[in-house]
Design a protein around this motif. Structure first.
Motif, PDB file in Angstrom:
ATOM      1  N   GLU A 166      -9.411  -9.836  -1.017  1.00 47.90           N
ATOM      2  CA  GLU A 166      -9.055  -9.260  -2.316  1.00 47.90           C
ATOM      3  C   GLU A 166     -10.279  -8.616  -2.972  1.00 47.90           C
ATOM      4  O   GLU A 166     -10.191  -7.488  -3.495  1.00 47.90           O
ATOM      5  N   ARG A 167     -11.416  -9.307  -2.938  1.00 49.03           N
ATOM      6  CA  ARG A 167     -12.632  -8.740  -3.534  1.00 49.03           C
ATOM      7  C   ARG A 167     -13.000  -7.424  -2.857  1.00 49.03           C
ATOM      8  O   ARG A 167     -13.351  -6.444  -3.530  1.00 49.03           O
ATOM      9  N   ALA A 168     -12.942  -7.402  -1.532  1.00 53.13           N
ATOM     10  CA  ALA A 168     -13.334  -6.193  -0.806  1.00 53.13           C
ATOM     11  C   ALA A 168     -12.386  -5.036  -1.109  1.00 53.13           C
ATOM     12  O   ALA A 168     -12.826  -3.901  -1.360  1.00 53.13           O
ATOM     13  N   ILE A 169     -11.090  -5.297  -1.115  1.00 54.70           N
ATOM     14  CA  ILE A 169     -10.107  -4.237  -1.370  1.00 54.70           C
ATOM     15  C   ILE A 169     -10.271  -3.677  -2.784  1.00 54.70           C
ATOM     16  O   ILE A 169     -10.296  -2.450  -2.974  1.00 54.70           O
ATOM     17  N   LEU A 170     -10.396  -4.546  -3.757  1.00 59.30           N
ATOM     18  CA  LEU A 170     -10.533  -4.064  -5.133  1.00 59.30           C
ATOM     19  C   LEU A 170     -11.868  -3.355  -5.335  1.00 59.30           C
ATOM     20  O   LEU A 170     -11.962  -2.391  -6.115  1.00 59.30           O
ATOM     21  N   SER A 171     -12.900  -3.789  -4.623  1.00 60.04           N
ATOM     22  CA  SER A 171     -14.182  -3.093  -4.702  1.00 60.04           C
ATOM     23  C   SER A 171     -14.072  -1.689  -4.121  1.00 60.04           C
ATOM     24  O   SER A 171     -14.534  -0.713  -4.726  1.00 60.04           O
ATOM     25  N   VAL A 224      -3.142  14.857  -2.868  1.00 54.44           N
ATOM     26  CA  VAL A 224      -4.070  13.766  -3.125  1.00 54.44           C
ATOM     27  C   VAL A 224      -3.310  12.609  -3.771  1.00 54.44           C
ATOM     28  O   VAL A 224      -2.581  12.811  -4.742  1.00 54.44           O
ATOM     29  N   PRO A 225      -3.427  11.391  -3.243  1.00 51.61           N
ATOM     30  CA  PRO A 225      -2.695  10.264  -3.840  1.00 51.61           C
ATOM     31  C   PRO A 225      -3.151   9.991  -5.259  1.00 51.61           C
ATOM     32  O   PRO A 225      -4.315  10.156  -5.607  1.00 51.61           O
ATOM     33  N   GLU A 226      -2.194   9.574  -6.109  1.00 52.42           N
ATOM     34  CA  GLU A 226      -2.496   9.316  -7.505  1.00 52.42           C
ATOM     35  C   GLU A 226      -3.327   8.052  -7.685  1.00 52.42           C
ATOM     36  O   GLU A 226      -4.052   7.915  -8.668  1.00 52.42           O
ATOM     37  N   ARG A 227      -3.199   7.112  -6.752  1.00 51.42           N
ATOM     38  CA  ARG A 227      -3.926   5.850  -6.839  1.00 51.42           C
ATOM     39  C   ARG A 227      -4.736   5.632  -5.561  1.00 51.42           C
ATOM     40  O   ARG A 227      -4.436   6.223  -4.514  1.00 51.42           O
ATOM     41  N   PRO A 228      -5.749   4.795  -5.623  1.00 49.49           N
ATOM     42  CA  PRO A 228      -6.485   4.462  -4.399  1.00 49.49           C
ATOM     43  C   PRO A 228      -5.525   3.942  -3.331  1.00 49.49           C
ATOM     44  O   PRO A 228      -4.643   3.122  -3.614  1.00 49.49           O
ATOM     45  N   THR A 229      -5.688   4.449  -2.110  1.00 53.59           N
ATOM     46  CA  THR A 229      -4.746   4.129  -1.039  1.00 53.59           C
ATOM     47  C   THR A 229      -5.485   3.539   0.158  1.00 53.59           C
ATOM     48  O   THR A 229      -6.575   4.007   0.528  1.00 53.59           O
ATOM     49  N   PHE A 230      -4.877   2.524   0.759  1.00 52.38           N
ATOM     50  CA  PHE A 230      -5.411   1.896   1.965  1.00 52.38           C
ATOM     51  C   PHE A 230      -4.381   2.034   3.081  1.00 52.38           C
ATOM     52  O   PHE A 230      -3.189   2.157   2.836  1.00 52.38           O
ATOM     53  N   VAL A 231      -4.868   1.996   4.314  1.00 56.89           N
ATOM     54  CA  VAL A 231      -4.002   2.151   5.483  1.00 56.89           C
ATOM     55  C   VAL A 231      -4.185   0.961   6.407  1.00 56.89           C
ATOM     56  O   VAL A 231      -5.316   0.520   6.658  1.00 56.89           O
ATOM     57  N   VAL A 232      -3.063   0.425   6.914  1.00 54.89           N
ATOM     58  CA  VAL A 232      -3.102  -0.514   8.028  1.00 54.89           C
ATOM     59  C   VAL A 232      -2.322   0.139   9.163  1.00 54.89           C
ATOM     60  O   VAL A 232      -1.201   0.604   8.972  1.00 54.89           O
ATOM     61  N   LEU A 233      -2.922   0.214  10.344  1.00 52.30           N
ATOM     62  CA  LEU A 233      -2.376   0.990  11.448  1.00 52.30           C
ATOM     63  C   LEU A 233      -2.216   0.111  12.680  1.00 52.30           C
ATOM     64  O   LEU A 233      -3.208  -0.244  13.327  1.00 52.30           O
ATOM     65  N   SER A 234      -0.976  -0.262  13.001  1.00 49.13           N
ATOM     66  CA  SER A 234      -0.713  -1.060  14.203  1.00 49.13           C
ATOM     67  C   SER A 234       0.770  -1.371  14.265  1.00 49.13           C
ATOM     68  O   SER A 234       1.495  -1.241  13.265  1.00 49.13           O
ATOM     69  N   LEU A 280      -2.366  -6.567 -11.389  1.00 49.63           N
ATOM     70  CA  LEU A 280      -2.748  -5.230 -11.867  1.00 49.63           C
ATOM     71  C   LEU A 280      -1.568  -4.334 -12.218  1.00 49.63           C
ATOM     72  O   LEU A 280      -1.769  -3.294 -12.857  1.00 49.63           O
ATOM     73  N   GLY A 281      -0.376  -4.685 -11.788  1.00 48.91           N
ATOM     74  CA  GLY A 281       0.783  -3.863 -12.102  1.00 48.91           C
ATOM     75  C   GLY A 281       0.645  -2.461 -11.546  1.00 48.91           C
ATOM     76  O   GLY A 281       0.309  -2.266 -10.377  1.00 48.91           O
ATOM     77  N   ARG A 282       0.860  -1.468 -12.384  1.00 43.38           N
ATOM     78  CA  ARG A 282       0.825  -0.073 -11.938  1.00 43.38           C
ATOM     79  C   ARG A 282      -0.567   0.387 -11.515  1.00 43.38           C
ATOM     80  O   ARG A 282      -0.720   1.421 -10.866  1.00 43.38           O
ATOM     81  N   LYS A 283      -1.585  -0.359 -11.895  1.00 47.39           N
ATOM     82  CA  LYS A 283      -2.948   0.010 -11.505  1.00 47.39           C
ATOM     83  C   LYS A 283      -3.317  -0.512 -10.119  1.00 47.39           C
ATOM     84  O   LYS A 283      -4.430  -0.247  -9.633  1.00 47.39           O
TER      85      LYS A 283
END
Length: 358
Positions: free
Chosen positions: A315-320, A177-187, A209-212
């Protein structure tokens, strides 16, 4: 395009004959040769090239068969701008049915190789002038074709929009399980996929946000017209530990990344279809994508769609979505319940009924 061609081979191969085309060479193979070629394409082996060459020598000297007024399915834009094709269509006595995947070289030439706009315009001219029918991968693609045809003084042959089928990803490979929230872009990493926009945005998020800051997985091989994005991946020290590039990824590993992702990010500036969007939703992963006509159509109201150049909105959507309890993400997960995955059975049921009218 290769996936679509193989799906059509599987559907129609048993009742079809092969048309071999290479530049000025065109030949309709007899049924024996067609069966051998179709079997080779459906199950390629390490000796594929040798077997293909042997088949070409074995069957290449036989006379070309007549089309006898039958349908000629051109599924991959193959040879549509080659000299002599129009004359061959008449000589061979076939009725062409063309599959249109996109008009991106015409609508967005800045994202394509030099000269590609002229080549693709020639392909579409051939299609519009000679087609007995046109299959589009979506209504959005057919709308673009109609717009081009009107500007060029053509009418569009009988047409149908049929969404592409999708093969489900396998069960995910075991992964921590990743330690932080993770997003994927696939292409593939290329200009129209808008990686540069996303990487610049991630740079800003990391500065704040640095490390966060959430992690971003960039899955896909390096392509063309993307030097600035590739330079950021290679040289931007601020992104290290926050952005990971994965050039090669098998299906089970991809399934694992999607299963653990807060969302698939799809900020493309132009798309012909967008299979990663379907694959992610099929796997139960939310999608944040560009507000494009094709995504509004195939997304069925499920993804969150944003202007591909609106940095603040992305940015708003990703952080949300990165929040452990995200109302926006929960809302999409609820919408996902109604998503209907397009299948090849659906596609060919629609196409078969339509072909009977041609």
């Amino acid at each position: 395009i290769d996936r679509v061609c193989l799906a059509y081979l599987e559907r129609y191969g048993s009742e079809a004959q092969a048309v071999v085309q290479h530049r000025r060479y065109r030949r309709i193979l007899d049924r024996e040769a067609s069966t051998a070629l179709f079997e080779l394409l459906a199950m390629p082996r390490q000796s594929f090239r040798w077997r293909l060459a042997r088949g070409a020598l074995q069957f290449g000297m036989r006379p070309s068969c007549s089309g006898d007024g039958r349908l000629y399915l051109n599924i991959g834009h193959t040879g549509l701008n080659d000299p002599g094709l129009v004359a061959w269509l008449r000589q061979a006595s076939v009725r062409p049915i063309y599959f249109v995947h996109d008009l991106i070289p015409i609508t967005h030439p800045e994202f394509c190789r030099p000269g590609e706009r002229g080549k693709h315009a020639a392909r579409m001219h051939t299609l519009l002038a000679t087609g007995a029918g046109v299959i589009g991968n979506s209504q959005a693609t057919l709308d673009e074709l109609r717009s081009f045809a009107g500007a060029e003084g053509f009418s569009v042959p009988p047409s149908i929009a049929a969404w592409l089928g999708t093969t489900p990803l396998p069960n995910p490979a075991p992964a921590s399980v990743p330690e932080r929230p993770t997003f994927v872009v696939l292409s593939t990493i290329e200009a129209r996929k808008n990686h540069l926009f996303l990487l610049r945005l991630w740079t800003l998020i990391v500065e704040k946000l640095g490390r966060k800051a959430p992690r971003l997985l960039v899955i896909g091989q390096r392509g063309w017209e993307a030097d600035e994005a590739i330079d950021l991946l290679d040289r931007n020290e601020g992104l290290r530990g926050h952005v990971e590039e994965i050039g090669g990824c098998d299906d089970r590993t991809l399934a694992a990344h999607l299963a653990q992702a807060r969302a698939l990010l799809f900020p493309s500036l132009a798309e012909g279809y967008g299979l990663p969007l379907i694959e992610a939703l099929q796997a139960g992963t939310p999608v944040i994508a560009s507000d494009l006509p094709i995504f509004r159509e195939i997304g069925q109201g499920v993804p969150d769609l944003i202007d591909p150049l609106d940095q603040q909105a992305w940015e708003r959507a990703i952080l949300s979505y990165a929040e452990e309890r995200s109302p926006d993400r929960d809302s999409q997960m609820e919408r996902l319940r109604s998503f209907r995955v397009p299948t090849w059975d659906d596609h060919f049921a629609k196409v078969d009924s339509w072909l009977e009218t041609i």
